[in-house]
Structures are given as structure tokens and as C-alpha cells.
Write a protein that holds these residues in place. Structure first.
Motif, short mmCIF file in Angstrom:
data_model
loop_
_atom_site.label_atom_id
_atom_site.label_comp_id
_atom_site.label_asym_id
_atom_site.label_seq_id
_atom_site.Cartn_x
_atom_site.Cartn_y
_atom_site.Cartn_z
N LEU A 164 7.23 2.59 10.50
CA LEU A 164 6.10 2.79 9.60
C LEU A 164 5.79 4.27 9.40
O LEU A 164 5.52 4.72 8.30
CB LEU A 164 4.86 2.06 10.14
N LYS A 165 5.83 5.01 10.49
CA LYS A 165 5.57 6.45 10.40
C LYS A 165 6.89 7.20 10.22
O LYS A 165 7.94 6.74 10.65
CB LYS A 165 4.84 6.93 11.65
N GLY A 166 6.80 8.37 9.59
CA GLY A 166 8.00 9.16 9.35
C GLY A 166 8.72 9.52 10.65
O GLY A 166 8.09 9.83 11.65
N VAL A 167 10.03 9.42 10.61
CA VAL A 167 10.83 9.79 11.79
C VAL A 167 11.89 10.80 11.37
O VAL A 167 12.26 10.88 10.19
CB VAL A 167 11.51 8.56 12.42
N HIS A 168 12.36 11.58 12.34
CA HIS A 168 13.40 12.57 12.06
C HIS A 168 14.76 12.15 12.59
O HIS A 168 15.75 12.85 12.41
CB HIS A 168 12.99 13.92 12.69
N GLY A 169 14.77 10.98 13.24
CA GLY A 169 16.03 10.48 13.77
C GLY A 169 15.82 9.13 14.43
O GLY A 169 14.69 8.73 14.71
N VAL A 170 16.91 8.43 14.66
CA VAL A 170 16.85 7.13 15.34
C VAL A 170 17.83 7.13 16.50
O VAL A 170 18.67 6.24 16.64
CB VAL A 170 17.13 5.96 14.37
N GLU A 229 0.84 -1.19 0.00
CA GLU A 229 0.00 0.00 0.00
C GLU A 229 0.88 1.25 0.00
O GLU A 229 2.04 1.23 0.47
CB GLU A 229 -0.90 0.00 1.23
N SER A 230 0.34 2.36 -0.50
CA SER A 230 1.13 3.59 -0.66
C SER A 230 1.64 4.13 0.66
O SER A 230 2.68 4.80 0.70
CB SER A 230 0.30 4.65 -1.37
N TRP A 231 0.94 3.85 1.76
CA TRP A 231 1.32 4.38 3.07
C TRP A 231 2.34 3.49 3.79
O TRP A 231 2.84 3.85 4.85
CB TRP A 231 0.09 4.51 3.97
N ASP A 232 2.64 2.33 3.21
CA ASP A 232 3.44 1.34 3.91
C ASP A 232 4.93 1.63 3.81
O ASP A 232 5.38 2.43 2.99
CB ASP A 232 3.13 -0.04 3.33
N ALA A 233 5.71 0.94 4.65
CA ALA A 233 7.17 1.07 4.64
C ALA A 233 7.77 -0.32 4.63
O ALA A 233 7.80 -1.00 5.66
CB ALA A 233 7.65 1.84 5.88
N VAL A 234 8.18 -0.78 3.45
CA VAL A 234 8.68 -2.14 3.30
C VAL A 234 10.09 -2.11 2.72
O VAL A 234 10.54 -1.10 2.20
CB VAL A 234 7.75 -2.99 2.41
N GLY A 235 10.78 -3.26 2.81
CA GLY A 235 12.11 -3.36 2.24
C GLY A 235 13.20 -3.42 3.31
O GLY A 235 12.94 -3.69 4.49
#
Length: 279
Positions: A70-76, A21-27
Motif C-alpha cells: 500500500l505504501k511506496g517501497v524502494h525494493g522487495v 481512492e487516490s491513495w490506494d494500490a489496487v490491481g
């Protein structure tokens, strides 16, 4: 020798990223595609316990169903929960690959694994994509019909035990033969299950109002609600088989049995003299 890149290529052939899906984060989330892999851990959730398991195994790759970021992050930063996991994996030489809604829609995918665990012969997707072959959920049939009560027992026996357990709504004596399944949260597919003319719909995370409104409609299939993690765990062996086949036995692939379902206890409510639950 096989590399992280070899494993990623095999997984993306099985679970094409374009199905996500377009909202997903895979790979590939972290890790070097050029690094050599001899051990892989497959799990549903990339969380502290499964990352720890990977480190204990000496694995160089974790393959997870649920995305870590999954959601955008600005750092880890390592002072955050997910940042700590990223740092732990990088420091330990562990790569992370996630296949989420692309694995849900693939043929075979998450719901095929769930259907197989329940002894169903799949006839097609519940919510098909344009090709009619891939899509969310599956519709299938039992070899022989059985009472709904027996089918609920079948589900409980086929999936790993959780505190959530198996909940069911429907006439215990109703005959069940045609079944829809959707691994993960599936109440958005209640209408599709009704349209498919199935006897029962098996999924996870059903909510009070959508379930009640569904059951009030004439001809609605019975419902079986299981823990989200349990509904997707059968996929782990499917993904492990993809890697074993593609990498020609050059890697050891381990399916995690650590229960990462967030619920850890269930307490039944007491029943008062009026017959109403006080729990």
C-alpha cells in the motif's frame, strides 16, 4: 483454459479500478497475465498463512482485498517481510491481485456482502459517490424489527469468530429495523450513519473517543463493532462468485477460511469490589 489476465479482467469489471481512492494500490501486484490459471484462492489478507495456503493448493492466483504494497517501497528484498512474500509467490508461480477501496465502493461490493450476511435488504450506499449507486457502506433493512440485543446476536452468528468478538453499545431493548453497515474501519462514517436515520451502525475498528462522542448525540444509532477481518470476509465469496461466473467453470475457486485477524486472544479484566475493571 483461463489465464491470469482473464481473471484480472473479470475482477476489474466487477470492481473498477477507477472506484479506488487516490491513495490506494489496487490491481495486479505480481504475476504474468499470460499464465494459465486453474486454481484461485480468495482471501482478505495477503500474508504468510494465505500465501502458504495458495502454494499448498497449487493455486496460480491469489485474490486479496487488502493491498500488499500500500505504501511506496524502494525494493522487495527477500530479507523484508513483504519482500519474502513477493519472492515466495514468484518462485511458486503464484500471481497476486488486490481489490481494495474499489471493491468497497463497487455495486455490489464489500458492504453488500456484509449486509447480505446479516440478512439485510440494501436500499443504497451509506456514503454515495456522484452516481448515487456506488460508494462506501450500505444502508439496508431487516424483514422485521427486532430488539438490539437480538440483532447483536445475529451479527455474532453471521460472521466468523475472532478473539475481538462482537462489541455493542446501545439500549438492549431498542428496536432495530433500519441498519447501516461498512466493512472495515468505519468510524469516519458515524456522521453519515446518523444522517441516514438508521437504528444501528455495524462496522469495525471503532475508537473510544469517536464512539463515545457519537453516542452522546441525540438520536444517534446504536453501534456494533466487529473485527476488521471478519467484517470483510463475506466479500471473499462474492469475489469467488465473480470468477466462477466469468470464467465458465474453467477454474477452481477456493475461499480461504484461515483467520488472518491479528488478534489471537482476549482476556476479560477482573472486577474489583468497587465494580471497576482492574484489567
Amino acid at each position: 483454459m483461463s489465464t491470469v489476465g482473464d481473471a484480472v479482467a473479470a475482477l476489474e469489471r466487477a470492481y473498477p479500478p477507477e472506484l479506488a481512492e487516490s491513495w490506494d494500490a489496487v490491481g495486479l501486484v505480481c504475476g504474468d497475465p499470460a499464465e494459465v490459471v486453474d486454481t484461485v484462492l480468495v482471501c482478505v489478507d495477503p500474508v504468510e498463512s494465505t500465501v502458504e495456503e495458495a502454494v499448498e493448493l497449487g493455486a496460480q492466483l491469489v485474490v486479496a482485498h487488502h493491498p500488499l504494497l500500500l505504501k511506496g517501497v524502494h525494493g522487495v528484498g527477500a530479507d523484508t517481510q513483504k519482500g519474502r512474500l513477493v519472492h515466495r509467490m514468484i518462485r511458486s508461480g503464484v500471481a497476486l491481485f488486490c481489490a481494495h477501496t474499489n471493491a468497497d465502493s463497487a455495486d455490489p461490493g464489500v458492504s453488500d456482502a456484509l449486509a447480505a450476511a446479516l440478512g439485510l435488504t440494501v436500499t443504497g450506499p451509506l456514503d454515495p459517490k456522484a452516481d448515487g449507486r456506488t460508494g462506501i457502506g450500505r444502508v439496508g433493512e431487516l424483514a422485521e424489527g427486532e430488539p438490539f440485543s437480538a440483532f447483536v446476536e445475529r451479527v455474532a452468528a453471521a460472521l466468523p469468530a475472532t478473539a475481538w468478538g462482537v462489541r455493542a453499545a446501545g439500549d438492549p431493548g431498542r428496536s432495530v429495523r433500519r441498519v447501516a453497515v461498512s466493512g472495515g474501519a468505519g468510524d469516519s462514517y458515524l456522521g453519515a450513519a446518523t444522517a441516514a436515520g438508521v437504528d444501528v451502525f455495524v462496522t469495525a475498528d471503532l475508537r473510544h473517543h469517536p464512539a463515545a462522542e457519537h453516542l452522546a448525540r441525540p438520536g444517534a444509532p446504536a453501534l456494533v463493532d466487529v473485527a476488521h477481518w471478519a467484517s470483510e470476509w463475506p466479500w471473499c465469496e462474492q469475489a469467488a462468485s465473480v470468477l466462477r461466473s466469468a470464467l465458465g467453470g474453467t477454474v477452481g475457486v477456493v475461499v480461504s477460511t484461515r483467520r488472518t485477524d491479528p488478534w489471537t486472544a482476549q482476556v476479560a479484566g477482573a472486577v474489583s469490589r468497587t465494580g471497576r475493571s482492574t484489567g
